[in-house]
Every structure is written in C-alpha cells, then in structure tokens.
Design a protein around this motif. Structure first.
Motif: not given
Ligand code: 3HC
Ligand code: NAI
Length: 681
Positions: A21, A56, A60, A62-64, A101, A104, A123-124, A131-132, A278, A282, A464
């Motif tokens: 997403p 959208r 956004a 790195a993949d956390i 990322g 970056e 936002p790291e 930021p890595g 998040r 649900r 939300r």
C-alpha cells in the motif's frame, strides 16, 4: 508483474514503482530500482531518469516487516550509491509521503520535485532508529545542520512549501501533473553541464561555520519530548559526523548506530507499537463489506471539560458541530474555551487565523435540544451520573432522526444500560475520549452487546478521520484504560498509608517514563472531582485534603505544595495528614523501597490487563498497549504494559503478585506456566 517498471519518453527514463500500500522499499523494490538504474548507465537513448511511484505515495520508507530478519541484498545503501554514481541526472518525483528510506532515495537523486500536498521526513527516530541509508550524512550536506537536526532528531515531516524553502526540494510542480512536470524538469536539467551530488556538497557543513553548542542545545531544548529515548542522541552524533568526518566514514558511523539501535530493546518495542496501532483498528468478527453511515453533522451534548474538546476534533476535520448546553452561561464558557484553545494553537504558528475562523464557523452553539435532531452522530458528555445518562438517552432516542448514532463519552458507566433506554440499541456506542480531548490521541470505542457492525465500523473510520488512534473495548466498569488505572490508584493509596511518600510513588513512575505520577495527576485534575463536602467523612487522604481546601494545583496545594511557577514541592501538611490517618487506624508505617513501589504499581495493572483479555473486553493484548500508550502516557519505548510484561517475564510478575497477596489472573498464570507471552513475536 515486476514492482518496478520502466518506460522511455523524450529521452527520459521513467522508473515507476508500484508496491502497495505505501511503496515500502522491500527487497523486490530495491532489486528492481538497482537493475533499472544500472541498466540506464550505458543506454545512449537515456538522458535523464525520473523516479516516481504509483498509488497513494512515494516510497514511505524501508519495509519495517524486514527489520530484525537477515538482510537481503541489495542493501538500500547500495541502491542509493548506484543512483548517486550514475552519470546522468536522476530526479525524484514525489507525491504523498517521502519518508525514511524513501527520502534517502530522494536525497541520492540529483534533484527533487514534488506536488504541493507532499510531505518529506525522517520518522526513524519514532521507531527508535536513525536514518540508516545515508540520510544522516546527506541531509545536513543539503539543508544544513540546524534543519537536519530537527528533521532527523524529532522525526516530524515537513510539507512541500517548507521543503522548498530549506532547499530540500528544487521545485514544486502541479498537483495533478507530477509525471509530465517531472519529465519537463528532467529535460531542462539534462542540458546542465554538471549535476549536484548530495554526498559531495560541502557548503552547508563547514566545521568552522557551525557552533559546537548546536548539538547539545538541540538535545537540551527538546529534552522533554526526547526523555528516556536512546535514538535521538545517536541521531545527533550521526549529524555531527556529517560535519566532522568524510562521507564514507560518516556512513560507517551511521550504519553502526543503526544496527545497534535496531537490535536494542527500544526500537523493538516501538516497532511493536507501530504495528499494534494499526492492528487495533481491525474489528474482529465483522464482514469486510460491512457498510458505513456517512457522518456529515455531529451533535455534542454538554460543553464542559470534555464536550468542548470533543467538538474541536470534528471542527478541525471540517465537520459541522451543534453544541448543546442547558444554560447560556455554560454554553458561552464552553464556546469561549474552544476559541481560546484554537487561538493558542494559532499563536504557536500551528494554525492560521483563517483556519481558526473556518473551524469556529462550523460550530453552532444552542440551548435547544431539538437542534440535534438532524445530526448523524450525537455524543453526550454530560455529568457522569447514570440516572442523568438514562434520561439523556431516552430523550436522544425520541429526538434524533432514525439511522443516527447515539454515543456516550462515559468513563465508567454501562453502555448497555444506556442502550436499554432507547428503542435502537444497535445504534448506541461508547466513544470514550481522553482529557484534553482535542489533544490526546486515544479513542476507546466501546462496543455494546447490541451495537451493530455498521455503527462500529463507522466509528472506527471516523476516529481515523479525526486523527485518533482507536481501540475497541467491551462493556465493563472503566473499560480497558480506567479499569487498569483503578488497580494502580488503589495500590498508590495503599502505599502512602503503609509508609511510602506520595512523591516517592510519583518519582518511581516518572523515572520509568510516565510524564506524571498518580498524585501529580490528581493535583493537576483537581482532588475535588467526585468529592462531596456534605458527605465527606475524613476517612481518606483525599477527603482530608479536600476538607482543608487543598484541592490541587488550582488552589496552590493538594498532595504537594505549589510555588508561584506551579512547581510542586513535598508537603509537610500532607505527610501529617497521612500520619494522623494511619495513627487512627492503629497500623504502623514502614520504609518502602522503590522496587516494591514499582512492582506494586505496575504488576497489578498487567494482571488486570490479563483479566480484560480473558473476558474478551480487549480484542488482543496489543490493543491494551495502544490504550495505555496513547491515553495515559505509558512510555512507548517499553512497548506498553503487555509487551513490557513479556519482557519482564510473566513468571516474575506472578511471583511478585503472590508475594503481595494479589489474586493472580488465570490467564496470566496459565501463560506463565506454559512459558508463553502475551504478544506473539
Ligand atoms: N514498512 C512496512 N509496512 C508499512 C510501512 C513500512 N515502512 N509503512 C506502512 N506500512 C503498512 C502499515 O502497516 C499498514 O499495513 P496494514 O494495512 O496491513 O495495517 C499499511 O502499510 C498502511 O499504513 P497506514 O495505515 O499507516 O496508512 P496511512 O495512509 O495512514 O499512512 C504512512 C501512510 C504515512 C506512510 C504511514 O504508514 C507511515 O508513517 N509509515 C511508516 C513510515 C516510516 O516510519 N518510514 C521509515 C521506515 S524506517 C526506514 O526507512 C529506515 C531507513 O532509514 C533505512
Ligand atoms: P463537566 O462537568 O466539565 O461538563 C459536563 C457538562 O454537561 C456541563 O457543562 C453541564 O452543564 C452539561 N450538562 C449536564 N447535563 C446536561 C444536559 N442535560 N444537557 C446539556 N448539558 C448538560 O464534565 P466532563 O469532565 O466534561 O465530563 C463529561 C463526561 O465525560 C462524563 O461522563 C465523564 O465521565 C466523561 N469523561 C471525563 C473525562 C475527564 O477527564 N474530565 C475524561 C473522559 C470522559
């Protein structure tokens, strides 16, 4: 289909990523980007490259979900290096949010353009990281140390306008013409003889130009926000390295810190919180295609402490609110407080005068109950009294149009009982805001026995929309948050009678990371909430304090004595009051250590959390963490009470509860005996 595709137009290679997403930079994206950029190097038809994303948002981050797992190549640093080393200009075309990322990647490009609504940030630090992939080294070189420290150390994104001002962006392009405008920009800059390479810029990071106090000053002036967190210090050190070390050495330093933080307890806990928040939205057991009710007009009943703040949430989101009171004086006071709060925000530069007026114009104050009739949702925030609530719900049911939602902001009382006063219990729900309601992030959504799936889903969506973090609670006395708070309060009261001082209790909790302890909180809220002078019997510390006019901060004394700056000091009078009550009861006091205070305050809360989970009041353990972090200031870097309990060891908690004669919740005992945890890791 590949997540990264390319096509050539007018000599410009468009490299498009489509990884819903949020276009997180997972392995497939990294590999796709690397291949596309490397392939462009020797292709004579390509004069420039535009990196753009579908959906959208720009990348956004790195993949956390990959964090904490074995690294898969290519590393994001490698991708950034490949982009930066290319012999042709690369342009980042940004929409949505370029975060972590993602930013970056954008910094490794030679140029950055964005649509007006875009946001850019690191936002790291909120995930306990820095930021890595070169962010700490490239950002200061591009925008200078003070701005970079703020962005990296605090983690708040900047909007496109600000980004252009600090030269993080080269151009703002049309909201609906990102790709074509980026291509036009690329063709323009392709004519330049050379292109800026961020890691080689030197004009913003000359050591002699930077006051060496800048770094400490940043930490000092943000000390309150950063309290207890490990990552900000590492962020500052890394930015300093951008000034003091050559780029490759700075990168190495950043990497070391990134890996250290990533494997440390705070980042693990904060990543848990990220996903917990998040997941909390649900709803278990309702079909995906459940419809929702459009909410175009909201009614709020009662313009007191809570009603005004609740109304502000909707006004700020652009939803008209009708605010009802019984008497003109209370209504005027409520409206004036709303305006005062908005103006205070505007004076800090966080709202414009037009935004304040726009919000105020959406507010209709009234003394006529019937004016609520055409609202889609009415939230009552009248006094906490069941007889009054029952009367209010019967009247709401008779007045408000069919199909509208009737909600209560009650702190403790039964939503089911209120629903029983109406002929439409499926439309009744609890919307429990926290004080101050316009500030606190949490919304406990209380699901009554008969609340419909449609009403529940509508309210979660609404939460939300007004920027709240919502968690669902079943009906019980105090719901999730206040029910656990009651355990802590009982222990705190017992401890001060047994020999701990109120300030010892508060100190133990603030040292753990709470912004305030229970006695500081009581003094701030006012000790007379729920106290009645006529029925007061000098039987508790609070009663005696109130009887002596020590009502808290507002009267200059409560548990503490307050000076002219509202700073609290330990009070001899409070100590004497406690001593008298203890003497009357015939008991003795003893000296109580910090460890006992700590365990007796916090472990019974975990125990209550286990009961709440077992009874199905909370849908999942992580929802309890979400409630306590966002509603009561539990330090997020410990992960919340249930995650934290796992890290302490459930067997240790059971042992301590038993030693303090607290009845252990069966679920806690069972998990402890089976060596299980509350949170699946
Ligand atoms: N990695 C993996 N999943 C992510 C993700 C990320 N970086 N960002 C968001 N997601 C997932 C969410 O978990 C959620 O999944 P779900 O639908 O299964 O619950 C989904 O994407 C949508 O997220 P939101 O509900 O948060 O969507 P919004 O539209 O409200 O917000 C957003 C979008 C502003 C991008 C928000 O998701 C966000 O802030 N994401 C995190 C950004 C971030 O922290 N980036 C930095 C990562 S660390 C990093 O980059 C390290 C680098 O320096 C090496
Ligand atoms: P409050 O006393 O500040 O405000 C209540 C307001 O309701 C008063 O202005 C009163 O005039 C008005 N009111 C009473 N009966 C009314 C009626 N029939 N019609 C119209 N207006 C009426 O109380 P507060 O603190 O705002 O609490 C309201 C509700 O919110 C309570 O149920 C409370 O438990 C809950 N709550 C309070 C929190 C807090 O920190 N104060 C936090 C979360 C929930």
């Amino acid at each position: 289909m590949s997540v990264v595709t390319t096509h050539l137009t007018e000599g410009v290679l468009i490299v498009r990523t489509d990884n819903p997403p949020v276009n997180a930079l997972g392995q497939a994206v990294r590999a796709g980007l690397e291949a596309a950029i490397s392939g462009a190097a020797s292709d004579k038809n390509i004069e420039a490259i535009v990196l753009i994303c579908s959906g959208r948002t720009f990348f956004a981050g790195a993949d956390i979900t990959e964090f904490g797992k074995p690294a898969q190549s290519p590393d994001l640093n490698d991708v950034c290096a490949v982009i930066e080393a290319l012999n042709k200009p690369v342009i980042a075309a940004i929409h949505g949010t370029a975060l972590g990322g993602g930013l970056e990647i954008a910094l490794s490009c030679n140029y950055r353009v964005a649509v007006p609504s875009a946001k850019l940030g690191f936002p790291e630090v909120k995930l306990g990281l820095l930021p890595g992939s070169g962010g700490t080294q490239r950002l200061p070189r591009l925008i200078g140390v003070p701005e970079a420290l703020t962005m990296i150390g605090l983690g708040e994104p900047v909007d496109a306008r600000k980004a252009l001002e600090i030269v993080l962006l080269d151009r703002i392009v049309g909201e609906d013409s990102l790709e074509s405008d980026a291509v036009a920009f690329a063709r323009e800059v392709a004519l330049n003889k050379s292109h800026p390479v961020t890691s080689q810029l030197t004009h913003r990071t000359q050591r002699d130009d930077i006051d060496s106090n800048t770094y400490d000053q940043f930490l000092k002036s943000n000390a309150r926000k950063l309290r207890g967190l490990e990552a900000p210090q590492a962020c500052v050190e890394a930015v300093r390295a951008a000034v003091e070390l050559p780029f490759p050495e700075g990168l190495r330093k950043e990497r070391e810190q990134f890996i250290r933080l990533m494997n440390g307890p705070q980042s693990k806990a904060l990543r848990h919180v990220f996903f917990a928040e998040r997941t909390a939205s649900r709803i278990e057991g309702i079909p995906d295609d459940t419809p929702t009710i459009p909410i175009e007009k909201v009614g709020v009943l009662g313009a007191g402490t809570m009603g005004g703040g609740i109304a502000m949430n909707f006004l700020t989101a652009g939803i008209p609110v009708t605010l009802i009171e019984r008497e003109k004086a209370s209504l005027d006071r409520g409206v004036a407080t709303i305006r005062k709060n908005y103006e205070a925000t505007a004076s800090k530069g966080r709202l414009t005068t037009e935004q304040v007026e726009r919000a105020m114009n959406l507010l209709t104050p009234s003394l006529q109950f019937d004016d609520l009739a055409d609202c889609d949702l009415v939230i009552e925030a009248v006094f906490e009294n069941m007889d009054l609530k029952l009367e209010v719900f019967a009247r709401l049911d008779a007045t408000i149009k069919q199909g509208a939602i009737l909600a209560s902001n009650t702190s403790y009382l039964s939503i089911d009982e209120m629903a029983g006063a109406t002929a439409r219990p499926e439309y009744v729900i609890g919307l429990h805001f926290f004080s101050p309601a316009n500030v606190m992030k949490l919304l406990e959504v209380v699901r009554g026995a008969k609340t419909s799936a449609t009403v529940l889903k509508t309210c979660m969506g609404l939460a939300r929309m007004i920027g709240k973090v919502a968690a669902i609670s079943g009906v019980c006395y105090g719901f999730i948050g206040n029910r656990m708070l009651s355990q802590r309060s009982q222990q705190a009261q017992a401890l001060i009678l047994e020999g701990a001082k109120p300030w010892d209790v508060d100190r133990v909790l603030t040292r753990f990371g709470f912004p305030m302890g229970p006695f500081q909180m009581s003094d701030l809220a006012g000790l007379d909430i729920g106290w009645n002078a006529k029925t007061s019997k000098s039987s508790t510390v609070r009663e005696v304090l109130c009887e002596r006019g020590r009502l808290g901060q507002k009267t200059g004394s409560g548990y503490y004595d307050y000076d002219e700056n509202r700073k609290g000091h330990p009070s001899e009078e409070t100590e004497a009051i406690i001593a008298e009550l203890v003497a009357k009861s015939g008991r003795n006091q003893r000296s109580i250590g910090d460890e006992e205070i700590f365990e007796r305050l916090l472990y019974p809360m975990v125990n209550e959390g286990a009961k709440i989970l077992q009874e199905g009041i909370a849908q999942r353990a992580s929802d309890i963490d979400v409630v306590w972090i966002n509603g009561f200031g539990w330090p997020a870097y410990t992960g919340g009470p249930m995650y934290w309990a796992d890290s302490i060891g459930l067997a240790n908690i059971v042992r301590s509860l038993e030693a303090n004669s607290v009845e252990v919740a069966p679920l806690l005992r069972a998990k402890s005996e089976a060596a299980e945890s509350f949170i699946q890791k």
